[in-house]
Design a protein around this motif. Sequence first.
Motif, PDB file in Angstrom:
ATOM      1  N   GLY A  77     -10.539   5.939   8.701  1.00 36.67           N
ATOM      2  CA  GLY A  77      -9.280   5.675   8.159  1.00 36.67           C
ATOM      3  C   GLY A  77      -8.759   4.656   8.804  1.00 36.67           C
ATOM      4  O   GLY A  77      -7.452   4.646   9.212  1.00 36.67           O
ATOM      5  N   LEU A  78      -9.201   3.445   8.849  1.00 37.05           N
ATOM      6  CA  LEU A  78      -8.679   2.247   9.664  1.00 37.05           C
ATOM      7  C   LEU A  78      -7.662   1.439   8.759  1.00 37.05           C
ATOM      8  O   LEU A  78      -7.606   1.570   7.489  1.00 37.05           O
ATOM      9  N   PRO A  79      -6.543   1.048   9.542  1.00 40.20           N
ATOM     10  CA  PRO A  79      -5.615   0.546   8.526  1.00 40.20           C
ATOM     11  C   PRO A  79      -5.773  -0.586   7.508  1.00 40.20           C
ATOM     12  O   PRO A  79      -5.232  -0.817   6.550  1.00 40.20           O
ATOM     13  N   GLN A  80      -6.720  -1.224   8.036  1.00 46.30           N
ATOM     14  CA  GLN A  80      -7.115  -2.765   7.237  1.00 46.30           C
ATOM     15  C   GLN A  80      -7.489  -2.032   5.959  1.00 46.30           C
ATOM     16  O   GLN A  80      -7.288  -2.624   4.805  1.00 46.30           O
ATOM     17  N   TYR A  81      -8.565  -1.092   5.934  1.00 47.92           N
ATOM     18  CA  TYR A  81      -8.867  -0.318   4.422  1.00 47.92           C
ATOM     19  C   TYR A  81      -7.597   0.161   3.790  1.00 47.92           C
ATOM     20  O   TYR A  81      -7.623   0.013   2.489  1.00 47.92           O
ATOM     21  N   ARG A  82      -6.768   0.926   4.503  1.00 46.24           N
ATOM     22  CA  ARG A  82      -5.504   1.609   3.669  1.00 46.24           C
ATOM     23  C   ARG A  82      -4.661   0.615   3.120  1.00 46.24           C
ATOM     24  O   ARG A  82      -4.109   0.705   1.793  1.00 46.24           O
ATOM     25  N   LYS A  83      -4.533  -0.792   3.678  1.00 46.53           N
ATOM     26  CA  LYS A  83      -3.575  -1.669   3.099  1.00 46.53           C
ATOM     27  C   LYS A  83      -4.406  -2.304   1.946  1.00 46.53           C
ATOM     28  O   LYS A  83      -3.680  -2.474   0.879  1.00 46.53           O
ATOM     29  N   ARG A  84      -5.641  -2.483   1.951  1.00 47.77           N
ATOM     30  CA  ARG A  84      -6.413  -2.914   0.745  1.00 47.77           C
ATOM     31  C   ARG A  84      -6.441  -2.014  -0.522  1.00 47.77           C
ATOM     32  O   ARG A  84      -6.199  -2.439  -1.566  1.00 47.77           O
ATOM     33  N   GLU A  85      -6.535  -0.570  -0.257  1.00 49.26           N
ATOM     34  CA  GLU A  85      -6.503   0.287  -1.000  1.00 49.26           C
ATOM     35  C   GLU A  85      -5.007   0.311  -1.852  1.00 49.26           C
ATOM     36  O   GLU A  85      -5.176   0.526  -3.138  1.00 49.26           O
ATOM     37  N   ALA A  86      -3.984   0.204  -1.151  1.00 43.68           N
ATOM     38  CA  ALA A  86      -2.928   0.099  -1.727  1.00 43.68           C
ATOM     39  C   ALA A  86      -2.604  -1.066  -2.545  1.00 43.68           C
ATOM     40  O   ALA A  86      -1.853  -0.860  -3.570  1.00 43.68           O
ATOM     41  N   GLN A  87      -3.039  -2.035  -2.168  1.00 43.01           N
ATOM     42  CA  GLN A  87      -2.922  -3.324  -2.995  1.00 43.01           C
ATOM     43  C   GLN A  87      -3.758  -2.986  -4.139  1.00 43.01           C
ATOM     44  O   GLN A  87      -3.117  -3.313  -5.607  1.00 43.01           O
ATOM     45  N   ALA A  88      -5.067  -2.382  -4.291  1.00 47.89           N
ATOM     46  CA  ALA A  88      -5.602  -2.017  -5.395  1.00 47.89           C
ATOM     47  C   ALA A  88      -4.749  -1.171  -6.346  1.00 47.89           C
ATOM     48  O   ALA A  88      -4.788  -1.280  -7.520  1.00 47.89           O
ATOM     49  N   LEU A  89      -4.173  -0.214  -5.621  1.00 50.80           N
ATOM     50  CA  LEU A  89      -3.362   0.761  -6.408  1.00 50.80           C
ATOM     51  C   LEU A  89      -2.411   0.063  -7.339  1.00 50.80           C
ATOM     52  O   LEU A  89      -2.079   0.401  -8.395  1.00 50.80           O
ATOM     53  N   ASP A  90      -1.482  -0.868  -6.555  1.00 48.87           N
ATOM     54  CA  ASP A  90      -0.689  -1.600  -7.362  1.00 48.87           C
ATOM     55  C   ASP A  90      -1.265  -2.541  -8.489  1.00 48.87           C
ATOM     56  O   ASP A  90      -0.477  -2.465  -9.399  1.00 48.87           O
ATOM     57  N   HIS A  91      -2.365  -3.079  -8.216  1.00 52.22           N
ATOM     58  CA  HIS A  91      -3.144  -3.798  -9.280  1.00 52.22           C
ATOM     59  C   HIS A  91      -3.470  -2.865 -10.410  1.00 52.22           C
ATOM     60  O   HIS A  91      -3.268  -3.112 -11.739  1.00 52.22           O
ATOM     61  N   ALA A  92      -3.823  -1.700 -10.295  1.00 53.95           N
ATOM     62  CA  ALA A  92      -4.075  -0.567 -11.053  1.00 53.95           C
ATOM     63  C   ALA A  92      -2.898  -0.116 -11.730  1.00 53.95           C
ATOM     64  O   ALA A  92      -2.936   0.126 -12.931  1.00 53.95           O
ATOM     65  N   ARG A  93      -1.741  -0.034 -11.188  1.00 56.03           N
ATOM     66  CA  ARG A  93      -0.362   0.168 -11.599  1.00 56.03           C
ATOM     67  C   ARG A  93       0.078  -0.653 -12.820  1.00 56.03           C
ATOM     68  O   ARG A  93       0.487  -0.517 -13.983  1.00 56.03           O
ATOM     69  N   THR A  94      -0.206  -2.149 -12.605  1.00 56.26           N
ATOM     70  CA  THR A  94       0.319  -2.930 -13.398  1.00 56.26           C
ATOM     71  C   THR A  94      -0.625  -2.896 -14.699  1.00 56.26           C
ATOM     72  O   THR A  94       0.030  -3.122 -15.836  1.00 56.26           O
ATOM     73  N   TRP A  95      -1.998  -2.726 -14.631  1.00 56.31           N
ATOM     74  CA  TRP A  95      -2.705  -2.378 -15.591  1.00 56.31           C
ATOM     75  C   TRP A  95      -2.250  -1.310 -16.488  1.00 56.31           C
ATOM     76  O   TRP A  95      -2.424  -1.199 -17.727  1.00 56.31           O
TER      77      TRP A  95
END
Lengths: 452, 306, 303
Positions: free
Chosen positions: C149-167
């Motif tokens: 659960g390192l923050p580095q991954y959590r940040k990247r996942e949130a970014q991907a989630l935003d990308h998914a939201r726009t689509w």
Amino acid sequence: MSSAAPGRFDFMRASKDAALAAIIAAGLSFPILALRAEPDIDNRITLQGRWSWLFIAAAIAFAGRFVLALLNVRPRRKPATDEALPASAYRAARFIGPAGLALLFVFPLAMFAALGPQGSLKWIDNYGIQILIYVMLGWGLNIVVGLAGLLDLGYVAFYAVGAYSYALLSTTFGLSFWLCLPLAGILAAFWGILLGFPVLRLRGDYLAIVTMAFGEIIRIVLVNWSVVTNGDAGISSIPRASFFGLPFTAGPNGFAATFGLKFSPIHRVIFLYYLILCLALLTNFVTVRLRRLPIGRAWEALREDEIACRSLGLDTVKLKLAAFALGAMFGGFAGAFFAVRQGFVSPSSFTFIESATILAIVVLGGRGSQLGVALAAAVIIGGSEILRELDFLKQIFGEDFDPTQYRMLIVGIAMVMMMNWRPRGLVATRAPTIALGERRAISGALVKEGHG
Amino acid sequence: MDVFLQQLINGIALGSIYGLIAIGYTMVFGIIGMINFAHGDVFMLSAFIALIIFLALTQFLGLSSLPLVFVLVLIAAMVLTSLWNFVIERVAYRRLRGSFRLAPLISALGTSIFLANFVYVVQGPRNKAVPPIFTDVIHITAGSGGYKVTLSYKQILIVAVTAVLLAAFWYVVQKTPLGRAQRACEQDAKMAALLGVDVDRTIALTFVIGAALAAVAGVLFMLYYGVVNAADGFVPGVKAFTAAVLGGIGSLPGAVLGGLLIGLIETFWSAYFSADYKDVAAFSILAITLIFVPSGLLGRPDVEKV
Amino acid sequence: MHRDPLLTVEHLTMRFGGLTAVDDLSFEVRRGDITALIGPNGAGKTTVFNCVTGFYRPSAGRLVLSSGERFDAAAVDALTKSGRRYSRQDGLFLLERMPDQEIAREARVARTFQNIRLFTGMTVLENLMVGEHNPLMRASGYSLFGLFGLPQYRKREAQALDHARTWLERIELTARADDPAGALPYGAQRRLEIARAMMSEPTLLCLDEPAAGLNPRESAELNELLRDIRDERGTSILLIEHDMSVVMQISDHVVVLDYGEKIADGRPDEIRNDARVIAAYLGVEDEGEVEEVEAALAAGQAR
């Protein structure tokens, strides 16, 4: 089927069907059930008639068919799929996990308090530890079968690799259990990759068959490579578990003396219980965690549609190998635990029927569902332990009657019935790994089971 | 050279038995695309049925004409084993057609476990040995080193019965309406159904024929080894399946060819390398064939559709 | 305006046993274009697709994907001679040498399928997240960072989630994000498959009959979606289509195949009047298709 309107019971029809079922049952059981071939004292084989069995079988078939007709249960003609359970069942399921976990932690202590050191031994050992080993094996295999959708019929090979790793490393080099445990896992994972590599191109049932062949090859090698494995006789006097260096012995340096307790074998059993519980929970933790990571989603995507995965640039070979290795690693841990618990390993513990049992646990529990797998392990392994308890049946069926023989018979029937009734297992739904809103369970009818 | 000839004879006899079982695997796979895991145990069951019928005829009825007994045992085993497989198909597989892909395989695994343990429970765990029959042998050569190559009546009988039954079976599949219906279902079950082929009935008959041939193998197996055990279904089952895969699963001549090859490989391996590892040979061939030539020797290659 | 080609197909030939499905086919897909591949049934369109995306290995020919600004013929020849499959720094990829997953991962060619291939048992959102698998996998430290659960991954996942939201918003499926993909209506499944492919941010998007089975309204929406992808995301599109109204309205460039050979290649208005194309389509026995073609041609001319 019946031409009568639904709900109306056609007595003549039902009787006719039932009579037909009885005749077929009699035909099936005619030689095999009604006559028993048994060598006598001179080793001359003779037949003993048991015609009453034939009539019993026919009568059961008649009654069964008739009752089915009475209940108006018609065999569905459409292919069997699952209907989702009512929503309340899923709400209830949310509490089963934590409640079950609490119960598992309290179980040995409660048993100990209630039944004392002697009485609780059987319950903690035969039920608690035995079931937890299979829960762990089921969870390990679940990564391969349930998540990645690769049907592995040779899982017991990794269990064997783990057990023999500990047995050989500890007896030959005198390594401690805590050192051997990770080594056993690594070795099993290594074998997982080694065996996984050539078979990954295979799809469907072929993968199942080849993994089964590998499992058998490993067992045959264990039997015949006597120099290392001591063959059928197995490896005995494997060092038993110690409490972080304190042996569970009656001596002055033992666990009991150090903590000022009266020596009892129950101490070690309780320690082993918590050990396997922790190992099983580790398996569960890693699986649940990985499911929510890209690798877990990729495994499930692989199970859903491998071609689509390839079109999205997923490295399917590495993903499959990772699933194989991880599942094998947990199998190896469980194997090392098995060896330290028994103090003895032999090839007879790692037969194909073990692989089939573990697969049955995963399938009956519901591929991919951690809770379902745990429940299925408790039912199948607990159930077969209960069969041991049914000694009183000997008074009814005679001294030759051994209820434990019926264990696999019942497992076989259960597998067939389960496939007919709920082909996706006890817990057929899938929980999403990520959600914008509330996570809702996905009906098993939409979830695919993989091609391999 | 003499050893070689002897192993050749033994291998062909054994291979005939594997070939007969392999046909059951290959036919079922051809028509419903499923590995009938229970087929090896159906074969084992048929050996038990043969054993019991044999004992019943000789002990209860006191028949003494061996050829007559043999024919009666063969017929009874074929009929009763077919009935078993008919019921198995009905109970364990029919409703699972068109269900999840793994459901029939797992159901077959369950059936296999059930059959092995059913026979174990009702007939007991001990090996069942029959009094030796057809024990005469023909000496082909009196070898120089005292090694005698023999051809037993049993082996002649096995190969002869196999050949006759395969010819009959071949006729059924190639020339009768049943065979045509079967091939139609193999190609496209849905279309066959639309054209008036009774798919359920055709598949049931496929299981019946497969079981009948497995029963012949069971009778011959009992005759050849003279001993049966409830655990005897698994390994011959896997070997016969290997034969089916080696020959090209779905191909009937392939199954027979594969059976002969597996029989030969096994006997030669035992004679020249190691009898302990003879099962490893069979399992390895299975794995190697599936990995490198999944379509087998006579099978059609399978093209991935995108 | 001349633009350098993104994908160059040179002398592509594909044989199945004795059957030649594609014969010595050459054409170009220019950067920023929507290129349509059309032709009667059985002309070999899907085979070309499968060769471009690596699902089939071509019998002969060269397929060059050049993702750099300019097409450098010398560099391509050097790469061909070198025996390597691709050169990431030159942005050159020899697709005929690469397996399917590598084409998707390295050359960034994404595709959809004629018979939709969604992960039906996973939610709409999960489908999109799998589309962005490779960068997420790297961010999760091949699962190790993610496991703890390192923050580095959590940040990247949130970014991907935003990308998914726009689509999700773009394909109008935000409300159904947590529903299984298999439960969506047909048209929505088509849109989701395109969005899933776009999540991997491809340079070339290959669509196999995207308008098949869509009603006219959905078809119009699809046209708009594809134009957006071209104009806003800068992704070039290669598509196979039977629906002539889609082809004529949105494509910048049309390649016509018949019996595995190219019979025409040009702008839609050129294709519309090409005698060989009309003959190829009128030559087919399918009456419905002929009418469709004629109607489409008429519609095109009227505008």
